[in-house]
Design a protein around this motif. Structure first.
Motif, PDB file in Angstrom:
ATOM      1  N   LYS A   1       0.809  -1.219   0.000  1.00 27.71           N
ATOM      2  CA  LYS A   1       0.000   0.000   0.000  1.00 27.71           C
ATOM      3  C   LYS A   1       0.840   1.267   0.000  1.00 27.71           C
ATOM      4  O   LYS A   1       0.352   2.340  -0.383  1.00 27.71           O
ATOM      5  CB  LYS A   1      -0.950   0.000   1.181  1.00 27.71           C
ATOM      6  CG  LYS A   1      -0.300  -0.066   2.542  1.00 27.71           C
ATOM      7  CD  LYS A   1      -1.359  -0.158   3.629  1.00 27.71           C
ATOM      8  CE  LYS A   1      -0.737  -0.292   5.012  1.00 27.71           C
ATOM      9  NZ  LYS A   1      -1.779  -0.446   6.058  1.00 27.71           N
ATOM     10  N   ASP A   2       2.113   1.181   0.378  1.00 26.92           N
ATOM     11  CA  ASP A   2       2.981   2.357   0.337  1.00 26.92           C
ATOM     12  C   ASP A   2       3.275   2.805  -1.083  1.00 26.92           C
ATOM     13  O   ASP A   2       3.758   3.922  -1.300  1.00 26.92           O
ATOM     14  CB  ASP A   2       4.301   2.069   1.066  1.00 26.92           C
ATOM     15  CG  ASP A   2       5.047   0.887   0.469  1.00 26.92           C
ATOM     16  OD1 ASP A   2       4.423  -0.182   0.298  1.00 26.92           O
ATOM     17  OD2 ASP A   2       6.245   1.026   0.164  1.00 26.92           O
ATOM     18  N   LYS A   3       2.974   1.968  -2.085  1.00 28.12           N
ATOM     19  CA  LYS A   3       3.230   2.297  -3.489  1.00 28.12           C
ATOM     20  C   LYS A   3       2.005   2.895  -4.170  1.00 28.12           C
ATOM     21  O   LYS A   3       2.052   3.212  -5.361  1.00 28.12           O
ATOM     22  CB  LYS A   3       3.671   1.043  -4.253  1.00 28.12           C
ATOM     23  CG  LYS A   3       4.950   0.422  -3.702  1.00 28.12           C
ATOM     24  CD  LYS A   3       5.303  -0.856  -4.436  1.00 28.12           C
ATOM     25  CE  LYS A   3       6.578  -1.472  -3.844  1.00 28.12           C
ATOM     26  NZ  LYS A   3       6.947  -2.737  -4.518  1.00 28.12           N
ATOM     27  N   ILE A   4       0.920   3.055  -3.430  1.00 29.40           N
ATOM     28  CA  ILE A   4      -0.362   3.462  -4.009  1.00 29.40           C
ATOM     29  C   ILE A   4      -0.769   4.822  -3.452  1.00 29.40           C
ATOM     30  O   ILE A   4      -0.707   5.037  -2.240  1.00 29.40           O
ATOM     31  CB  ILE A   4      -1.461   2.437  -3.669  1.00 29.40           C
ATOM     32  CG1 ILE A   4      -1.070   1.043  -4.171  1.00 29.40           C
ATOM     33  CG2 ILE A   4      -2.798   2.868  -4.252  1.00 29.40           C
ATOM     34  CD1 ILE A   4      -1.967  -0.051  -3.615  1.00 29.40           C
ATOM     35  N   VAL A   5      -1.207   5.726  -4.331  1.00 31.35           N
ATOM     36  CA  VAL A   5      -1.760   6.994  -3.854  1.00 31.35           C
ATOM     37  C   VAL A   5      -3.274   7.067  -4.066  1.00 31.35           C
ATOM     38  O   VAL A   5      -3.935   7.936  -3.501  1.00 31.35           O
ATOM     39  CB  VAL A   5      -1.078   8.204  -4.546  1.00 31.35           C
ATOM     40  CG1 VAL A   5       0.415   8.209  -4.274  1.00 31.35           C
ATOM     41  CG2 VAL A   5      -1.369   8.233  -6.032  1.00 31.35           C
ATOM     42  N   GLY A   6      -3.823   6.169  -4.869  1.00 32.43           N
ATOM     43  CA  GLY A   6      -5.256   6.166  -5.101  1.00 32.43           C
ATOM     44  C   GLY A   6      -5.613   5.345  -6.327  1.00 32.43           C
ATOM     45  O   GLY A   6      -4.754   4.684  -6.917  1.00 32.43           O
ATOM     46  N   GLY A   7      -6.888   5.401  -6.693  1.00 30.04           N
ATOM     47  CA  GLY A   7      -7.322   4.621  -7.845  1.00 30.04           C
ATOM     48  C   GLY A   7      -8.696   5.041  -8.333  1.00 30.04           C
ATOM     49  O   GLY A   7      -9.430   5.776  -7.664  1.00 30.04           O
ATOM     50  N   LEU A   8      -9.027   4.573  -9.507  1.00 28.93           N
ATOM     51  CA  LEU A   8     -10.334   4.783 -10.123  1.00 28.93           C
ATOM     52  C   LEU A   8     -10.917   3.404 -10.407  1.00 28.93           C
ATOM     53  O   LEU A   8     -10.350   2.645 -11.201  1.00 28.93           O
ATOM     54  CB  LEU A   8     -10.201   5.589 -11.417  1.00 28.93           C
ATOM     55  CG  LEU A   8     -11.468   5.793 -12.241  1.00 28.93           C
ATOM     56  CD1 LEU A   8     -12.507   6.589 -11.461  1.00 28.93           C
ATOM     57  CD2 LEU A   8     -11.148   6.475 -13.562  1.00 28.93           C
ATOM     58  N   ARG A   9     -12.014   3.069  -9.745  1.00 28.49           N
ATOM     59  CA  ARG A   9     -12.607   1.745  -9.908  1.00 28.49           C
ATOM     60  C   ARG A   9     -13.825   1.837 -10.816  1.00 28.49           C
ATOM     61  O   ARG A   9     -14.745   2.627 -10.570  1.00 28.49           O
ATOM     62  CB  ARG A   9     -13.006   1.164  -8.555  1.00 28.49           C
ATOM     63  CG  ARG A   9     -13.538  -0.262  -8.642  1.00 28.49           C
ATOM     64  CD  ARG A   9     -13.572  -0.924  -7.289  1.00 28.49           C
ATOM     65  NE  ARG A   9     -14.121  -2.268  -7.385  1.00 28.49           N
ATOM     66  CZ  ARG A   9     -15.357  -2.614  -7.026  1.00 28.49           C
ATOM     67  NH1 ARG A   9     -16.175  -1.697  -6.511  1.00 28.49           N
ATOM     68  NH2 ARG A   9     -15.780  -3.858  -7.158  1.00 28.49           N
ATOM     69  N   LEU A  10     -13.818   1.040 -11.865  1.00 29.55           N
ATOM     70  CA  LEU A  10     -14.912   0.973 -12.824  1.00 29.55           C
ATOM     71  C   LEU A  10     -15.744  -0.249 -12.461  1.00 29.55           C
ATOM     72  O   LEU A  10     -15.374  -1.390 -12.754  1.00 29.55           O
ATOM     73  CB  LEU A  10     -14.359   0.886 -14.244  1.00 29.55           C
ATOM     74  CG  LEU A  10     -13.449   2.070 -14.605  1.00 29.55           C
ATOM     75  CD1 LEU A  10     -12.635   1.782 -15.848  1.00 29.55           C
ATOM     76  CD2 LEU A  10     -14.266   3.322 -14.789  1.00 29.55           C
ATOM     77  N   THR A  11     -16.842  -0.004 -11.767  1.00 31.04           N
ATOM     78  CA  THR A  11     -17.557  -1.084 -11.099  1.00 31.04           C
ATOM     79  C   THR A  11     -18.329  -1.999 -12.044  1.00 31.04           C
ATOM     80  O   THR A  11     -18.670  -3.126 -11.672  1.00 31.04           O
ATOM     81  CB  THR A  11     -18.541  -0.493 -10.066  1.00 31.04           C
ATOM     82  OG1 THR A  11     -19.423   0.429 -10.725  1.00 31.04           O
ATOM     83  CG2 THR A  11     -17.786   0.258  -8.976  1.00 31.04           C
ATOM     84  N   GLY A  12     -18.612  -1.556 -13.266  1.00 26.74           N
ATOM     85  CA  GLY A  12     -19.389  -2.370 -14.195  1.00 26.74           C
ATOM     86  C   GLY A  12     -18.558  -3.280 -15.077  1.00 26.74           C
ATOM     87  O   GLY A  12     -19.115  -4.044 -15.868  1.00 26.74           O
ATOM     88  N   ASP A  13     -17.237  -3.233 -14.945  1.00 26.89           N
ATOM     89  CA  ASP A  13     -16.378  -4.056 -15.794  1.00 26.89           C
ATOM     90  C   ASP A  13     -16.335  -5.508 -15.314  1.00 26.89           C
ATOM     91  O   ASP A  13     -16.602  -5.805 -14.146  1.00 26.89           O
ATOM     92  CB  ASP A  13     -14.963  -3.478 -15.821  1.00 26.89           C
ATOM     93  CG  ASP A  13     -14.859  -2.220 -16.668  1.00 26.89           C
ATOM     94  OD1 ASP A  13     -15.900  -1.746 -17.155  1.00 26.89           O
ATOM     95  OD2 ASP A  13     -13.740  -1.701 -16.833  1.00 26.89           O
ATOM     96  N   GLU A  14     -15.975  -6.397 -16.237  1.00 26.81           N
ATOM     97  CA  GLU A  14     -15.895  -7.823 -15.945  1.00 26.81           C
ATOM     98  C   GLU A  14     -14.547  -8.374 -16.410  1.00 26.81           C
ATOM     99  O   GLU A  14     -13.765  -7.666 -17.056  1.00 26.81           O
ATOM    100  CB  GLU A  14     -17.020  -8.584 -16.665  1.00 26.81           C
ATOM    101  CG  GLU A  14     -18.411  -8.096 -16.331  1.00 26.81           C
ATOM    102  CD  GLU A  14     -19.489  -8.873 -17.073  1.00 26.81           C
ATOM    103  OE1 GLU A  14     -19.150  -9.855 -17.773  1.00 26.81           O
ATOM    104  OE2 GLU A  14     -20.665  -8.509 -16.942  1.00 26.81           O
ATOM    105  N   THR A  15     -14.304  -9.635 -16.088  1.00 30.94           N
ATOM    106  CA  THR A  15     -13.104 -10.318 -16.561  1.00 30.94           C
ATOM    107  C   THR A  15     -13.487 -11.706 -17.055  1.00 30.94           C
ATOM    108  O   THR A  15     -14.557 -12.229 -16.714  1.00 30.94           O
ATOM    109  CB  THR A  15     -12.044 -10.462 -15.446  1.00 30.94           C
ATOM    110  OG1 THR A  15     -12.619 -11.202 -14.352  1.00 30.94           O
ATOM    111  CG2 THR A  15     -11.591  -9.111 -14.941  1.00 30.94           C
TER     112      THR A  15
END
Length: 418
Positions: free
Chosen positions: A183-197
């Motif tokens: 977590k020390d390498k992360i400042v934030g994120g954008l989560r696209l909740t409708g995506d799939e894999t």
């Protein structure tokens, strides 16, 4: 109507499925011994309507120059005397304006959102399984500058009604618990909740089996060498000394489609943009990604596919070369080891490359041509898996004389006439 579909990747097989469901007699031709063995084989595994955007965007020319200077660079340009490459690049640069970006993004989101809905309907209808998950995509920011510019992305997402969450480091860890270890390498994120894999190769092969149950014929190990035409119609497909005939034809051969159609005077501005992937077995499920993490710095996606991790990235402009280059592998290995160091076994990773068929405006070329019975379904770039079902359903509706569920005139090759 008898239809010949040329190409058995995820786009070609999806086209065959929806054409067969519409009552047509369908034959699929491919040079490989089975379906989904080329660009669909080991892609990044994302079904990402929220991540559907053209590479041609304001500011990209400056960013591209910086990327080319990086050690682990997301963009690689090999010196070439190939005129088509520079013509394609010029057309892509011409699309790096606000007006063009807005237009192209709208086209892509429209088709991608539709395709996700069609894929969900297909799952319900057939029960098809392909290691799929519906857990969203997390675009991960390592720098404050990336996070500060997240408004540029969310403004576009708001305009098209795409669901998202802007997350702080704790939110990123909540979405992807294994990131708590780094977590020390992360400042934030954008989560696209409708995506799939999901595994595009597994999907393609299982959908091909469903197609056969519907009466679709697959002819493998057959190489298409040319099209025959007369009087504004295609009259046959040459496969060496054999000529195959049908009432209608679908060109879905990815990066190889332009060479097939060029003798007919159809110039599709598609260039093969080479991508790479690693597939490694999961060692510790608690230390592996839950869904997809997009490393914004290196433009690398890390996706959980069952008991495997798929790591995909790089845009390499090198013509039709399929050489596996060690520096590209090093970039993928660096990303997965940096973010999920205990998640997968790099010692047992397989390394792969494929040619993504990219258009200069990012939008695929789906629809009719000036030949009455010839249609295209190609040029999806990095989004073939994301857009496959929607493109196949749209094309089947057009060929069956039904009104498609979405606007489509600006997806056909005719948009380049101007």
């Amino acid at each position: 109507m008898r239809v010949l579909v040329l190409g058995s990747g995820v786009v070609g097989v999806s086209s065959a499925y929806y054409l067969a469901k519409a009552g047509h007699e369908v034959t699929v031709i491919d040079r490989q011994p089975a379906s989904g063995l080329e660009t669909s084989f080991a892609n990044a595994g994302q079904v990402s309507p929220g991540y559907s955007a053209p590479w041609a965007a304001p500011g990209i020319p400056v960013k591209a120059m910086k990327w080319l200077m990086m050690r682990h660079r997301p963009l690689v340009l090999w010196p070439s005397v190939e005129p088509r490459l520079y013509g394609w690049l010029a057309r892509m640069l011409a699309n790096c304006t606000e007006e063009a970006y807005t237009r192209n993004k709208g086209r892509m989101v429209r088709l991608a959102e539709y395709s996700r809905d069609v894929l969900r309907d297909l799952r319900v209808e057939t029960g098809i399984a392909y290691d799929h998950r519906e857990r969203g995509t997390l675009q991960l920011f390592r720098t404050r500058k990336q996070l500060d510019h997240v408004g540029d992305d969310t403004k576009v997402l708001d305009a098209y009604g795409v669901a998202y969450q802007v997350l702080d480091p704790a939110g990123c860890v909540a979405a992807e618990p294994a990131l708590g270890r780094v977590k020390d390498k992360i400042v934030g994120g954008l989560r696209l909740t409708g995506d799939e894999t999901g595994d595009a190769h597994l999907f393609t092969q299982r959908l091909a089996a469903i197609c056969e149950e519907l009466g679709v014929t697959f002819r493998y190990n057959v190489t298409v060498t040319g099209l025959q035409a007369s009087g504004g119609r295609v009259t046959g497909v040459a496969c060496g000394s054999e000529v195959l005939h049908a009432d209608a034809y679908v060109a879905a051969m990815g990066s190889f489609t332009p060479a097939l159609l060029r003798p007919l005077g159809l110039n599709l501005p598609i260039y093969p943009v080479k991508g790479y992937s690693l597939t490694l077995p999961v060692m510790d499920p608690e230390a592996a990604p839950v869904s997809t993490v997009m490393d914004e710095t290196f433009k690398v996606g890390l996706t959980r596919l069952g008991d495997r991790i798929r790591v995909g990235g790089t845009a390499e402009l090198a013509g039709f070369s399929q050489a596996l280059r060690p520096p590209r592998r090093a970039t993928l290995e660096r990303c997965v080891h940096d973010l999920f160091p205990a998640g997968g076994d790099l010692g047992r990773a397989t390394f792969w490359t494929g040619l993504r068929p990219m258009t200069p405006d990012g939008t695929p070329i789906v629809g009719a041509t000036r030949y009455d019975n010839l249609y295209t379904n190609t040029g999806h770039g990095t989004l073939g898996w994301t857009m496959a079902c929607g493109s196949g359903r749209l094309l089947a509706d057009l060929m069956s004389g039904r009104a498609p569920d979405i606007a489509h005139d600006d997806l056909a090759v005719s948009r380049y006439a101007a």
